[in-house]
Scaffold this active site. Structure first.
Site, PDB file in Angstrom:
ATOM      1  N   ASP A  14       2.326   1.983   3.704  1.00 25.42           N
ATOM      2  CA  ASP A  14       1.491   1.035   2.977  1.00 25.42           C
ATOM      3  C   ASP A  14       2.414   0.186   2.104  1.00 25.42           C
ATOM      4  OD1 ASP A  14      -0.930  -0.088   2.111  1.00 25.42           O
ATOM      5  OD2 ASP A  14      -0.989   1.211   0.364  1.00 25.42           O
ATOM      6  N   ASP A  16       1.282  -2.077  -1.137  1.00 23.32           N
ATOM      7  CA  ASP A  16       0.979  -2.047  -2.576  1.00 23.32           C
ATOM      8  C   ASP A  16       0.853  -0.610  -3.069  1.00 23.32           C
ATOM      9  OD1 ASP A  16       0.773  -4.907  -3.097  1.00 23.32           O
ATOM     10  OD2 ASP A  16      -0.940  -4.824  -1.747  1.00 23.32           O
ATOM     11  N   ASP A 210      -0.570   5.540  -0.779  1.00 24.57           N
ATOM     12  CA  ASP A 210      -0.884   5.940  -2.162  1.00 24.57           C
ATOM     13  C   ASP A 210      -2.365   6.215  -2.356  1.00 24.57           C
ATOM     14  OD1 ASP A 210      -1.650   3.189  -1.967  1.00 24.57           O
ATOM     15  OD2 ASP A 210      -1.643   3.055  -4.150  1.00 24.57           O
TER      16      ASP A 210
END
Length: 265
Positions: A14, A16, A210
């Site tokens: 991922d 961000d 995250d």
């Protein structure tokens, strides 16, 4: 499933909260990208954002200090175009969205039309128009298939949250009674199309994210080795909410740099 990091030969990550936070590279991220490039490790940086093209995103990442080649970026727009083209080669679409999704669909051989399209595709945009949403509702009622690039209901801005793709799709669903097929995370389809692009296989691919509710659940469902980083939105309390667990929980991507990480097993 790659149950040990040592078995991982390709990576999906991922963007961000994993590699960047508010336009700043997170510790270890530039070195990890460089390490993968130097070692010839197949990898893709994934994002549910469908506004930008990979070229735009590569430029934005460069300004954050991350040098990611544009062909190493996989967006929900690219995954959506890939999906639509596999279902209906040379099809047509009415699109609510920006360059990210319109460019991806054009490059996949699609025609943009407001007349009897095969698909209505809803992506992220900063310029939702009531007129376009009305048109989308009427086309879906007339038989167009309803596709959404990602399920995210809100997105961040400096002033606070913004309504995002999921919120606009919900408005259309309420008016038509039709749910969209959502291609982006947490649909494992996003990871499958990414793995196809780099010729990777689930049993030796790792996923770094995250978010438990998108990255990790989709990674588990796609059979990947899952790594949750604590530099984004998840904390220990968040992890404990879910019935599934990532294979690894680490403080940040700096822990994946070779050296100490190699002695993990």
């Amino acid at each position: 499933m790659a149950n040990a990091r040592s078995e991982v030969e390709a990576w999906l990550t991922d963007m961000d909260g994993v590699l960047v936070h508010e336009n700043h590279a997170l510790p270890g991220a530039p070195e990890l990208i460089q390490q993968w490039l130097d070692s010839g490790t197949p990898f893709l940086v994934l994002t549910n954002n469908s506004i930008f093209t990979p070229r735009d995103l590569a430029a934005r990442l460069r300004s954050s200090g991350l040098h990611v080649p544009e062909e190493r970026i996989w967006t929900s727009a690219l995954a959506t175009a890939d999906f639509c083209a596999s279902q209906m080669p040379g099809g047509s679409a009415f699109v609510i969205g920006e360059a990210g999704i319109t460019t991806a669909l054009h490059e996949a051989g699609f025609v943009m039309t407001e007349t009897d399209p095969d698909y209505v595709v809803v992506g992220e945009t900063r310029n939702y128009s009531f007129e376009a949403i009305t048109k989308a509702i009427r086309l879906i009622n007339n038989g167009a298939r309803f596709i959404s690039t990602n399920p995210d209901a809100t997105g961040p801005s400096q002033e606070g949250v913004l309504p995002a793709t999921g919120a606009i799709s919900a408005l259309i669903t309420k008016a038509t009674g039709r749910e969209p097929y959502v291609v982006g995370k947490p649909n494992p389809m996003m990871f499958r199309s990414a793995m196809n692009k780099i010729g990777a296989h689930s049993e030796n691919t790792g996923m770094i994210g995250d978010r438990m509710d998108t990255d990790i659940v989709a990674g588990i469902e796609a059979g990947l080795h899952t790594v949750l980083v604590m530099t984004g939105i998840s904390d220990q309390r968040e992890i404990e909410k879910y019935p599934f667990r990532p294979d690894e929980v680490i403080d940040g991507v700096h822990e994946l740099l070779t050296g100490p990480a190699e002695t993990e097993l």
